[in-house]
Design an enzyme around this catalytic site. Structure first.
Site, short mmCIF file in Angstrom:
data_model
loop_
_atom_site.label_atom_id
_atom_site.label_comp_id
_atom_site.label_asym_id
_atom_site.label_seq_id
_atom_site.Cartn_x
_atom_site.Cartn_y
_atom_site.Cartn_z
N GLU A 1 -3.96 8.85 -2.18
CA GLU A 1 -2.94 7.83 -2.11
C GLU A 1 -2.18 7.73 -3.44
OE1 GLU A 1 -4.58 5.53 1.37
OE2 GLU A 1 -5.77 4.71 -0.25
N TRP B 1 0.84 -1.20 0.00
CA TRP B 1 0.00 0.00 0.00
C TRP B 1 0.88 1.25 0.00
CZ3 TRP B 1 -4.84 -0.48 -1.21
CH2 TRP B 1 -5.68 0.63 -1.07
N GLU C 1 -18.63 4.70 -2.05
CA GLU C 1 -17.53 5.65 -2.27
C GLU C 1 -17.86 6.56 -3.45
OE1 GLU C 1 -13.83 4.35 -4.41
OE2 GLU C 1 -13.01 4.64 -2.39
N ASP D 1 -0.79 11.50 -1.49
CA ASP D 1 -1.80 12.52 -1.19
C ASP D 1 -3.09 11.92 -0.60
OD1 ASP D 1 -3.15 11.43 -3.37
OD2 ASP D 1 -2.85 13.16 -4.68
C1 BGC Z 1 -9.09 6.94 -1.00
C2 BGC Z 1 -8.59 7.46 0.32
C3 BGC Z 1 -9.27 6.75 1.47
C4 BGC Z 1 -9.23 5.23 1.29
C5 BGC Z 1 -10.09 4.50 2.30
C6 BGC Z 1 -8.92 5.45 -1.02
O1 BGC Z 1 -9.30 4.97 -2.24
O2 BGC Z 1 -8.38 7.52 -2.06
O3 BGC Z 1 -8.80 8.83 0.43
O4 BGC Z 1 -8.66 7.12 2.66
O5 BGC Z 1 -9.70 4.90 0.02
O6 BGC Z 1 -11.40 4.96 2.28
#
Ligand code: BGC
Length: 364
Positions: free
Chosen positions: A167, A116, A319, A164
């Site tokens: 990620e 990760w 999401e 960022d």
């Molecule tokens: C997002 C992050 C988030 C993570 C867990 C990722 O895909 O880009 O901002 O912290 O998912 O929700």
């Protein structure tokens, strides 16, 4: 403290999803049923804790903060090694840099085949900010070592490139990350009653103002002139830039026009291809939350309606939706790689609660 309840059921539904996703340890899982998200993220969790305080579920927020406090106690050796390296003018070793997420028990995640992109700084600042909002400046003694560790870590590392909010782009610094760090240091100054943390916070805000602006708006970072929806955080909730600042106002308008999908949802940034780069529920609610706090009732209402129209089964919030992709072929690619999109996602619910309640206090 703002406690106006517009629609109690929405808050209650989201509180239920969040409580179902809170482990006995206090950690909030990012998403209970998405293979890659069965961890506790500091970024997601800190926003969830803010929301739980706004929903008057202080017990849940407290359990999360206690979890982070314990996690940071276990990380003190690494923090000291990072500080030593930075003080000596060396790059901190990769294995000493703190991760963005931990297992729900508060341990480091095991080595995976697909490592990760864990070196992300923003969550530590967001945690300090959410803790300060939770405690309202009154620090119980047992929190003092972890608050101090987080503040020292941030003050030493904020100039380092890291991954960022999304990620990505691990070789750069990012405006939204920096805003979280400045807000975290200001919170630490209040919690520890020590003004020294304000100097580093001021340096970060000065850097944002001088290096992270292009054509009159804040942008993703010094090397990237795109806007990113997470830039809303500079004003709401972090208040490192006032919402009335003309550059901030221009940033919000760019987000609203450039990142809005045909149906009115908000995307992360132009060119995003993760699961197709669709609009995200939490980002739409976040802009609505900002609109609400800045007196744009129509904007807040539009955001609310969009989020409600895109709920999934059981009133869950995913999401992102999948039917307005920027890169259509990437929807199937990511679904094949990691399975269906995360649903529910706890911080989507957090942002809806914050939109509904306005927050635990007024920030900008
Ligand atoms: C997002 C992050 C988030 C993570 C867990 C990722 O895909 O880009 O901002 O912290 O998912 O929700």
């Amino acid at each position: 403290m703002t406690t106006t309840t517009q629609t109690p059921d929405l808050v209650a539904d989201s509180v239920r999803v969040i409580l179902d996703g809170q482990a006995a340890s206090g950690a909030y899982v990012a998403s209970p049923n998405f293979s890659q998200y069965r961890f506790g993220w500091l970024r997601d969790g800190a926003f969830v804790a803010l929301a739980m305080d706004a929903a008057d579920r202080h017990d849940s927020a407290r359990a999360f903060h206690e979890w982070v406090r314990r996690v940071l106690e276990t990380q003190s050796g690494r923090i000291e090694r990072v500080l030593e390296a930075v003080t000596a003018g060396r790059e901190p070793a990769p294995e000493d840099r703190l991760p963005t997420r931990y297992t729900l028990d508060g341990a480091e995640e095991p080595e995976a085949d697909e490592a990760w992109p864990n070196f992300q700084l923003d969550g530590y600042g967001t945690w300090l900010f959410a803790l300060n909002a939770h405690l309202n400046g009154a620090l119980p003694p047992e929190f003092e070592p972890s608050v101090r560790s987080a503040a020292r870590y941030i003050a030493a590392t904020w100039r380092l490139p890291c991954y960022d909010y999304w990620e990505e782009f691990g070789d750069r610094v990012h405006t939204s990350t920096l805003a979280a760090l400045a807000a975290g240091l200001r919170s630490a100054a209040e919690l520890l009653a020590e003004n020294e943390w304000l100097d580093a916070a001021d340096d970060i805000v000065a850097f944002i103002r001088s290096e992270c602006v292009a054509d009159g708006s804040f942008v993703k970072g010094p090397e990237d002139a795109r806007v990113d929806a997470s830039l809303v955080s500079l004003a709401t909730p972090f208040g490192v830039i006032p919402s009335t600042d003309p550059v901030m106002a221009a940033t919000i308008e760019r987000i609203r026009t450039e990142l809005s999908s045909p149906s009115g949802g908000i995307r992360r940034y132009l060119g995003d291809s993760y699961f197709g780069g669709n609009p995200w529920l939490l980002l739409t609610a976040w802009l609505g939350w900002h609109d609400r706090l800045t007196g744009n009732a129509a904007g807040a209402q539009r955001a609310r309606e969009w989020v409600l129209a895109h709920r999934s089964e059981g009133n869950n919030l995913a999401e992102q939706i999948l039917d307005e992709p920027q890169v259509p072929e990437a929807v199937a690619e990511w679904t094949e790689r990691w399975g269906p999109v995360a649903d529910p996602l706890l911080w989507s619910h957090a942002k809806l609660i914050l939109l509904e309640r306005g927050g635990v206090r007024t920030w900008s």
